[in-house]
Design a protein around this motif. Structure first.
Motif, PDB file in Angstrom:
ATOM      1  N   VAL A 142       0.845  -1.206   0.000  1.00 47.89           N
ATOM      2  CA  VAL A 142       0.000   0.000   0.000  1.00 47.89           C
ATOM      3  C   VAL A 142       0.882   1.259   0.000  1.00 47.89           C
ATOM      4  O   VAL A 142       0.605   2.229  -0.719  1.00 47.89           O
ATOM      5  CB  VAL A 142      -0.989  -0.018   1.190  1.00 47.89           C
ATOM      6  CG1 VAL A 142      -1.769   1.289   1.270  1.00 47.89           C
ATOM      7  CG2 VAL A 142      -1.951  -1.190   1.049  1.00 47.89           C
ATOM      8  N   TYR A 143       1.963   1.237   0.768  1.00 45.39           N
ATOM      9  CA  TYR A 143       2.894   2.382   0.799  1.00 45.39           C
ATOM     10  C   TYR A 143       3.512   2.626  -0.584  1.00 45.39           C
ATOM     11  O   TYR A 143       3.526   3.765  -1.079  1.00 45.39           O
ATOM     12  CB  TYR A 143       3.981   2.120   1.840  1.00 45.39           C
ATOM     13  CG  TYR A 143       5.157   3.065   1.748  1.00 45.39           C
ATOM     14  CD1 TYR A 143       5.039   4.407   2.112  1.00 45.39           C
ATOM     15  CD2 TYR A 143       6.394   2.625   1.269  1.00 45.39           C
ATOM     16  CE1 TYR A 143       6.116   5.282   2.009  1.00 45.39           C
ATOM     17  CE2 TYR A 143       7.476   3.491   1.171  1.00 45.39           C
ATOM     18  CZ  TYR A 143       7.330   4.818   1.540  1.00 45.39           C
ATOM     19  OH  TYR A 143       8.396   5.680   1.419  1.00 45.39           O
ATOM     20  N   VAL A 144       4.000   1.571  -1.207  1.00 43.68           N
ATOM     21  CA  VAL A 144       4.663   1.703  -2.518  1.00 43.68           C
ATOM     22  C   VAL A 144       3.661   2.172  -3.587  1.00 43.68           C
ATOM     23  O   VAL A 144       3.979   2.991  -4.445  1.00 43.68           O
ATOM     24  CB  VAL A 144       5.344   0.375  -2.924  1.00 43.68           C
ATOM     25  CG1 VAL A 144       5.795   0.392  -4.373  1.00 43.68           C
ATOM     26  CG2 VAL A 144       6.549   0.097  -2.022  1.00 43.68           C
ATOM     27  N   MET A 145       2.416   1.702  -3.477  1.00 43.51           N
ATOM     28  CA  MET A 145       1.394   2.091  -4.447  1.00 43.51           C
ATOM     29  C   MET A 145       0.942   3.544  -4.243  1.00 43.51           C
ATOM     30  O   MET A 145       0.863   4.317  -5.182  1.00 43.51           O
ATOM     31  CB  MET A 145       0.163   1.177  -4.305  1.00 43.51           C
ATOM     32  CG  MET A 145       0.401  -0.254  -4.695  1.00 43.51           C
ATOM     33  SD  MET A 145      -0.936  -1.334  -4.130  1.00 43.51           S
ATOM     34  CE  MET A 145      -2.160  -1.060  -5.395  1.00 43.51           C
ATOM     35  N   PHE A 146       0.627   3.901  -2.999  1.00 44.52           N
ATOM     36  CA  PHE A 146      -0.006   5.201  -2.725  1.00 44.52           C
ATOM     37  C   PHE A 146       0.999   6.328  -2.528  1.00 44.52           C
ATOM     38  O   PHE A 146       0.765   7.440  -2.975  1.00 44.52           O
ATOM     39  CB  PHE A 146      -0.891   5.105  -1.478  1.00 44.52           C
ATOM     40  CG  PHE A 146      -2.210   4.409  -1.695  1.00 44.52           C
ATOM     41  CD1 PHE A 146      -2.351   3.399  -2.626  1.00 44.52           C
ATOM     42  CD2 PHE A 146      -3.325   4.757  -0.956  1.00 44.52           C
ATOM     43  CE1 PHE A 146      -3.564   2.758  -2.821  1.00 44.52           C
ATOM     44  CE2 PHE A 146      -4.550   4.128  -1.141  1.00 44.52           C
ATOM     45  CZ  PHE A 146      -4.664   3.129  -2.079  1.00 44.52           C
ATOM     46  N   ALA A 147       2.111   6.053  -1.827  1.00 44.24           N
ATOM     47  CA  ALA A 147       3.064   7.122  -1.506  1.00 44.24           C
ATOM     48  C   ALA A 147       4.150   7.274  -2.569  1.00 44.24           C
ATOM     49  O   ALA A 147       4.614   8.378  -2.831  1.00 44.24           O
ATOM     50  CB  ALA A 147       3.700   6.876  -0.139  1.00 44.24           C
ATOM     51  N   LEU A 148       4.550   6.153  -3.189  1.00 43.96           N
ATOM     52  CA  LEU A 148       5.602   6.217  -4.220  1.00 43.96           C
ATOM     53  C   LEU A 148       5.032   6.100  -5.633  1.00 43.96           C
ATOM     54  O   LEU A 148       5.721   6.356  -6.612  1.00 43.96           O
ATOM     55  CB  LEU A 148       6.650   5.118  -3.977  1.00 43.96           C
ATOM     56  CG  LEU A 148       7.349   5.157  -2.610  1.00 43.96           C
ATOM     57  CD1 LEU A 148       8.386   4.040  -2.502  1.00 43.96           C
ATOM     58  CD2 LEU A 148       8.016   6.509  -2.353  1.00 43.96           C
TER      59      LEU A 148
END
Length: 212
Positions: A142-148
């Motif tokens: 979720v971090y890699v998808m949404f933040a990066l």
């Protein structure tokens, strides 16, 4: 550096997937394009994702807002001094309090550098983050998808994604995970965009039908 999606190319990438998979064309036709879901690359965003682990999005957001009320901008330096009781008043369980503080300590110690992640491959980011207690593959996805905003992540540990694939592809409930991953392979290198379409489809299809 992994490919990223942006507001400028988002609908184009959705259209590419729709050309590749007729089910996505149907989703766009029925429900339009998914929202452009994104979050800033900050400690607060990662805290938000930790709070979302295995609870509803609404309860995670209320915990995040409580933390914001208490400390203002959520930073490692502001969260670390909070007692367990103060964190509990912000609706943070003992377990999640520990996870958030492990992350805060790792950032302050320089073990984790969120800005550096912007130039790194998914696998390297994953190995650094999952080394911290309380951060597993779903949180990293979720971090890699949404933040990066990397384009090629399929969070197969996400129940809504799993259910959406089964629903969209008319698959039996007991379809094995390996089969779902194999379907996901056909969406490379845009599995993140496929996931956005799947979440959008899942959320829209569960809305009550309006009468009229």
């Amino acid at each position: 550096m992994p490919q990223q999606f942006t507001k400028a190319n988002y609908h184009t990438l959705c259209d590419e997937l729709a050309a590749l998979d007729a089910d996505f064309a149907w989703v766009i036709e029925q429900y339009s394009y998914p929202p452009f879901w994104s979050r800033p690359n900050t400690f607060e965003s990662l805290v938000h994702i930790i709070l979302e682990q295995q609870v509803s999005l609404a309860s995670a957001l209320s915990a995040l807002n409580k933390l914001r009320e208490r400390v203002g901008e959520i930073t490692p330096a502001k969260v670390l001094p909070l007692t367990d009781a103060e964190m509990r008043e912000c609706y943070c369980s003992r377990q999640k309090t520990a996870y958030i503080k492990y992350l805060a300590e790792a950032i302050i110690a320089g073990q984790i550098n969120l800005a550096a992640f912007e130039q790194m491959e998914d696998a390297d980011i994953r190995s650094q983050l999952t080394a911290l207690k309380g951060i597993g593959n779903w949180t990293v996805d979720v971090y890699v998808m949404f933040a990066l905003q990397h384009t090629d992540v399929l969070p197969i540990g996400d129940l809504a994604i799993v259910n959406a694939i089964k629903l969209l592809k008319s698959l039996p409930k007991d379809t094995p995970r390996e089969e779902l991953i194999a379907i996901g392979e056909t969406w490379k290198p845009y599995r993140t965009i496929a996931s956005m379409l799947l979440w959008h489809f899942y959320l829209q299809s569960r809305k009550p039908k309006s009468k009229g």
